[in-house]
Design a protein around this motif. Structure first.
Motif, PDB file in Angstrom:
ATOM      1  N   ARG A 138       0.404  -1.089   0.029  1.00  0.00           N
ATOM      2  CA  ARG A 138       0.209  -0.184   0.191  1.00  0.00           C
ATOM      3  C   ARG A 138       0.866   1.478  -0.279  1.00  0.00           C
ATOM      4  NH1 ARG A 138      -5.715  -0.899  -0.350  1.00  0.00           N
ATOM      5  NH2 ARG A 138      -5.929   0.705   1.011  1.00  0.00           N
ATOM      6  N   PHE A 139       0.584   2.502  -0.490  1.00  0.00           N
ATOM      7  CA  PHE A 139       1.091   3.742  -0.658  1.00  0.00           C
ATOM      8  C   PHE A 139       0.229   4.410   0.252  1.00  0.00           C
ATOM      9  CE2 PHE A 139       2.546   1.284  -4.140  1.00  0.00           C
ATOM     10  CZ  PHE A 139       3.788   1.269  -4.394  1.00  0.00           C
ATOM     11  N   GLY A 140       1.168   5.821   1.619  1.00  0.00           N
ATOM     12  CA  GLY A 140       0.701   6.783   2.323  1.00  0.00           C
ATOM     13  C   GLY A 140       0.382   6.185   2.887  1.00  0.00           C
ATOM     14  N   CYS A 141      -0.339   6.761   3.821  1.00  0.00           N
ATOM     15  CA  CYS A 141      -0.168   6.675   5.596  1.00  0.00           C
ATOM     16  C   CYS A 141      -0.039   5.900   6.297  1.00  0.00           C
ATOM     17  CB  CYS A 141      -1.142   7.644   5.829  1.00  0.00           C
ATOM     18  SG  CYS A 141      -1.344   7.487   8.227  1.00  0.00           S
ATOM     19  N   ILE A 142       0.886   4.893   6.951  1.00  0.00           N
ATOM     20  CA  ILE A 142       0.801   4.210   7.691  1.00  0.00           C
ATOM     21  C   ILE A 142      -0.617   3.541   7.940  1.00  0.00           C
ATOM     22  CG2 ILE A 142       1.744   1.582   9.202  1.00  0.00           C
ATOM     23  CD1 ILE A 142       4.422   3.524   8.244  1.00  0.00           C
ATOM     24  N   SER A 143      -1.050   4.462   8.949  1.00  0.00           N
ATOM     25  CA  SER A 143      -1.871   3.740   9.902  1.00  0.00           C
ATOM     26  C   SER A 143      -3.578   3.870   9.049  1.00  0.00           C
ATOM     27  CB  SER A 143      -2.427   4.703  11.283  1.00  0.00           C
ATOM     28  OG  SER A 143      -1.830   5.953  10.932  1.00  0.00           O
ATOM     29  N   THR A 144      -3.428   4.885   7.579  1.00  0.00           N
ATOM     30  CA  THR A 144      -4.501   5.297   7.479  1.00  0.00           C
ATOM     31  C   THR A 144      -4.866   3.709   6.545  1.00  0.00           C
ATOM     32  OG1 THR A 144      -4.774   7.680   7.336  1.00  0.00           O
ATOM     33  CG2 THR A 144      -5.674   6.319   5.509  1.00  0.00           C
ATOM     34  N   GLU A 145      -3.716   3.243   5.819  1.00  0.00           N
ATOM     35  CA  GLU A 145      -3.808   1.880   4.835  1.00  0.00           C
ATOM     36  C   GLU A 145      -4.299   1.005   5.920  1.00  0.00           C
ATOM     37  OE1 GLU A 145      -3.673   2.395   1.628  1.00  0.00           O
ATOM     38  OE2 GLU A 145      -3.957   4.707   2.152  1.00  0.00           O
ATOM     39  N   LEU A 146      -3.462   0.606   6.669  1.00  0.00           N
ATOM     40  CA  LEU A 146      -3.434  -0.611   7.876  1.00  0.00           C
ATOM     41  C   LEU A 146      -5.383  -0.345   7.679  1.00  0.00           C
ATOM     42  CD1 LEU A 146      -0.469   0.233  10.337  1.00  0.00           C
ATOM     43  CD2 LEU A 146      -1.792  -2.039   8.468  1.00  0.00           C
ATOM     44  N   LYS A 147      -5.469   0.766   8.258  1.00  0.00           N
ATOM     45  CA  LYS A 147      -6.749   0.701   8.457  1.00  0.00           C
ATOM     46  C   LYS A 147      -7.625   0.471   7.604  1.00  0.00           C
ATOM     47  CE  LYS A 147     -11.217   2.896  10.415  1.00  0.00           C
ATOM     48  NZ  LYS A 147     -11.407   4.279  10.763  1.00  0.00           N
ATOM     49  N   LYS A 148      -7.202   0.504   6.609  1.00  0.00           N
ATOM     50  CA  LYS A 148      -8.795   0.416   5.228  1.00  0.00           C
ATOM     51  C   LYS A 148      -8.442  -1.523   4.194  1.00  0.00           C
ATOM     52  CE  LYS A 148      -7.742   4.667   2.682  1.00  0.00           C
ATOM     53  NZ  LYS A 148      -7.411   5.675   1.211  1.00  0.00           N
ATOM     54  N   VAL A 149      -7.302  -1.808   4.913  1.00  0.00           N
ATOM     55  CA  VAL A 149      -6.694  -3.346   4.569  1.00  0.00           C
ATOM     56  C   VAL A 149      -7.810  -4.267   5.755  1.00  0.00           C
ATOM     57  CG1 VAL A 149      -5.691  -4.940   4.716  1.00  0.00           C
ATOM     58  CG2 VAL A 149      -4.725  -3.007   4.012  1.00  0.00           C
ATOM     59  N   VAL A 150      -7.685  -3.986   7.087  1.00  0.00           N
ATOM     60  CA  VAL A 150      -8.436  -3.910   8.314  1.00  0.00           C
ATOM     61  C   VAL A 150      -9.808  -4.161   7.883  1.00  0.00           C
ATOM     62  CG1 VAL A 150      -9.584  -4.220  10.028  1.00  0.00           C
ATOM     63  CG2 VAL A 150      -6.607  -4.160  10.011  1.00  0.00           C
ATOM     64  N   GLU A 151     -10.375  -3.001   7.110  1.00  0.00           N
ATOM     65  CA  GLU A 151     -11.748  -2.634   7.063  1.00  0.00           C
ATOM     66  C   GLU A 151     -12.316  -3.837   5.323  1.00  0.00           C
ATOM     67  OE1 GLU A 151     -12.723   1.234   8.584  1.00  0.00           O
ATOM     68  OE2 GLU A 151     -12.248   1.065   6.788  1.00  0.00           O
ATOM     69  N   SER A 152     -11.112  -3.555   4.301  1.00  0.00           N
ATOM     70  CA  SER A 152     -11.862  -3.987   3.067  1.00  0.00           C
ATOM     71  C   SER A 152     -11.917  -5.781   3.515  1.00  0.00           C
ATOM     72  CB  SER A 152     -10.915  -3.553   1.918  1.00  0.00           C
ATOM     73  OG  SER A 152      -9.394  -4.360   2.249  1.00  0.00           O
ATOM     74  N   GLU A 153     -10.445  -6.092   4.217  1.00  0.00           N
ATOM     75  CA  GLU A 153     -10.529  -7.519   4.546  1.00  0.00           C
ATOM     76  C   GLU A 153     -11.075  -8.342   6.206  1.00  0.00           C
ATOM     77  OE1 GLU A 153      -8.429  -9.837   2.503  1.00  0.00           O
ATOM     78  OE2 GLU A 153      -8.180  -8.091   0.760  1.00  0.00           O
ATOM     79  N   ALA A 154     -12.212  -7.602   6.247  1.00  0.00           N
ATOM     80  CA  ALA A 154     -12.919  -8.009   7.769  1.00  0.00           C
ATOM     81  C   ALA A 154     -11.640  -8.609   8.589  1.00  0.00           C
ATOM     82  CB  ALA A 154     -13.940  -8.399   7.048  1.00  0.00           C
ATOM     83  N   ALA A 155     -11.134  -7.932   8.609  1.00  0.00           N
ATOM     84  CA  ALA A 155      -9.673  -9.182   9.436  1.00  0.00           C
ATOM     85  C   ALA A 155     -10.250  -8.738  11.230  1.00  0.00           C
ATOM     86  CB  ALA A 155      -8.100  -7.808   9.999  1.00  0.00           C
TER      87      ALA A 155
END
Length: 206
Positions: free
Chosen positions: A154-171
């Motif tokens: 991912r590209f961007g802010c670490i915390s923001t991108e981690l949250k996006k992946v967590v949400e998209s993958e229903a982690a």
């Protein structure tokens, strides 16, 4: 999951040490819970602490699969920070203001083998090639586990991108290589994070 880890390691304080952000409260349901797929996300950057976080995630995934027969997927996420990628505008061939995006690792440069097998060459490694190497290391660790594994760049802010992946993958859990709630990364994720965040225990080297 952590209770099984505590039992296997003979520790009784791992939960207190590892839970850096608790699981968000969910509405109570009287309906019986079905066994569902489990998604474990690891913030990975090839540092020793992130190696430890990934190892713990694999171990927990293995134990969870044995205990529940649930499908468990471990996913490593490496975030190339926006300010770092902006130093190399020609690498991404994107305007600086282009919004962050996700790449499939298979689309990234395949020069990893050359870089790894010929370290004596003074080759300039681009940020994308470095990211490829880092995620290749994560995949190499995953081969020993022989379970379901995915990687994300991912590209961007670490915390923001981690949250996006967590949400998209229903982690279900995000693993990070931190061992304190006072770590800047944990503060950046904040208390509204959509899943529990686990760090690495202080006693890991004991």
């Amino acid at each position: 999951m952590l209770a099984r880890l505590q039992s296997a390691t003979g520790r009784d304080n791992l939960i207190e040490q590892m839970v850096l952000l608790p699981e968000p409260k969910k509405p109570f349901s009287k309906e019986p819970q079905q066994v569902k797929a489990v998604n474990l996300i690891v913030a990975y950057d090839a540092s020793p602490n992130s190696h430890t976080a990934l190892d713990i995630a694999f171990w927990i995934a293995h134990q969870t699969r044995l205990a529940t027969n649930a499908e468990v997927t471990v996913q490593a996420v490496y975030v190339l920070e926006q300010n770092q990628s902006n130093q190399y505008p020609n690498v991404l061939s994107l305007p600086i203001q282009q919004p962050p995006f996700e790449c499939q690792i298979s689309e990234i440069s395949q020069s990893t083998t050359q870089v790894l097998t010929q370290p004596q060459l003074q080759t300039v490694v681009t940020p994308l090639q470095q990211a490829d190497i880092i995620l290749w290391q994560a995949r190499s660790l995953a081969e020993e586990w022989q379970g379901c594994f995915k990687s994300h760049l991912r590209f961007g802010c670490i915390s923001t991108e981690l949250k996006k992946v967590v949400e998209s993958e229903a982690a279900d859990i995000l693993f990070v290589g931190c061992n304190s709630v006072n770590h800047p990364m944990i503060k950046a994720l904040n208390s509204n994070f959509p899943c529990a965040v686990l760090g690495i225990p202080n006693c890991i080297d004991e």
